[in-house]
Design a protein around this motif. Sequence first.
Motif, PDB file in Angstrom:
ATOM      1  N   LEU A  56       7.927  -0.572  -1.749  1.00 58.73           N
ATOM      2  CA  LEU A  56       6.519  -0.275  -1.519  1.00 58.73           C
ATOM      3  C   LEU A  56       6.298   1.206  -1.260  1.00 58.73           C
ATOM      4  CD1 LEU A  56       3.651  -1.327  -1.170  1.00 58.73           C
ATOM      5  CD2 LEU A  56       4.164  -1.738   1.248  1.00 58.73           C
ATOM      6  N   THR A  57       7.082   1.795  -0.370  1.00 57.05           N
ATOM      7  CA  THR A  57       6.921   3.221  -0.073  1.00 57.05           C
ATOM      8  C   THR A  57       7.325   4.085  -1.265  1.00 57.05           C
ATOM      9  OG1 THR A  57       9.113   3.270   0.973  1.00 57.05           O
ATOM     10  CG2 THR A  57       7.213   2.948   2.411  1.00 57.05           C
ATOM     11  N   VAL A  60       4.288   4.210  -3.453  1.00 55.35           N
ATOM     12  CA  VAL A  60       3.255   5.078  -2.880  1.00 55.35           C
ATOM     13  C   VAL A  60       3.621   6.545  -3.081  1.00 55.35           C
ATOM     14  CG1 VAL A  60       2.154   5.812  -0.733  1.00 55.35           C
ATOM     15  CG2 VAL A  60       2.483   3.370  -1.196  1.00 55.35           C
ATOM     16  N   CYS A  61       4.865   6.901  -2.770  1.00 57.06           N
ATOM     17  CA  CYS A  61       5.296   8.295  -2.894  1.00 57.06           C
ATOM     18  C   CYS A  61       5.346   8.753  -4.346  1.00 57.06           C
ATOM     19  CB  CYS A  61       6.660   8.477  -2.228  1.00 57.06           C
ATOM     20  SG  CYS A  61       6.597   8.360  -0.426  1.00 57.06           S
ATOM     21  N   SER A  63       3.360   7.717  -6.660  1.00 54.05           N
ATOM     22  CA  SER A  63       1.957   7.928  -7.017  1.00 54.05           C
ATOM     23  C   SER A  63       1.438   9.238  -6.441  1.00 54.05           C
ATOM     24  CB  SER A  63       1.108   6.759  -6.509  1.00 54.05           C
ATOM     25  OG  SER A  63       1.535   5.535  -7.078  1.00 54.05           O
ATOM     26  N   ILE A  64       1.838   9.547  -5.204  1.00 49.67           N
ATOM     27  CA  ILE A  64       1.410  10.805  -4.588  1.00 49.67           C
ATOM     28  C   ILE A  64       1.960  11.996  -5.364  1.00 49.67           C
ATOM     29  CG2 ILE A  64       1.649  12.269  -2.547  1.00 49.67           C
ATOM     30  CD1 ILE A  64       1.576   9.704  -0.866  1.00 49.67           C
ATOM     31  N   SER A 119      12.148   7.101  -0.989  1.00 51.71           N
ATOM     32  CA  SER A 119      10.714   7.365  -1.131  1.00 51.71           C
ATOM     33  C   SER A 119      10.449   8.801  -1.550  1.00 51.71           C
ATOM     34  CB  SER A 119       9.995   7.054   0.184  1.00 51.71           C
ATOM     35  OG  SER A 119      10.141   5.688   0.521  1.00 51.71           O
TER      36      SER A 119
END
Length: 222
Positions: A56-57, A60-61, A63-64, A119
């Motif tokens: 999950l992280t 997110v990372c 995508s960032i 991440s």
Amino acid sequence: MQLLGLLMVLTFGTGIVDAVGYLALDHVFIGNMTGNVVILGMAMAGADGLPVLGPLTAMVCFSIGAAVTGLVLGKRSAEWRLPITVLLLVAGFLLCSLGALASLVDNNLTTDVRVIISSLAAAAMGIQACVARKLAVREMTTVVVTSTLTALSGELFLVRGHKGLLNRRSAAIVVLLLGAALGALLAGAGAGPALIVSGALIVVVALLGQWGARIHRSCLST
């Protein structure tokens, strides 16, 4: 041709980090987010032994990293320019730093540390993936080959006079495969060496890309 070769090197590096992420960092895919989505889905269904926080992280990372890269590059033309070099250098040095960290704490690589490393490494791969998308070389995303394999198989008997394109698709699949094989071998020594090798490849690609772009612009101006 030079740009295609550089993106092939990045694809090879993706194979390395994805292999080490899965084998040494608690089954997390660092470059291929499709794998993380599948892992999360199976974990939600109650499958035993599958991580949730790491994938999950990482997503997110990733995508960032891609979002920041997209913001920096904006609507610039699909040419190799200094911002692309800087972004790839950031990604490469980040992976090398994470590799050094993993090597230093190898004996005390807790779950939390693995999540942090995977991440941040995913953020670096998000940068790489967005740069590759901006450069827009057909069939060369550098992080996944599903669409490439689909195109290769679906058009294998339909494409005429495009042998180079078929070879490009085949090469992308092969280099990712070889990168994963090397990553699996390196994972035997921990996550550190594999991350350092992959980061070093990105740094080399960044420098060669900038050098090649400078030569190209010099030739056009003469």
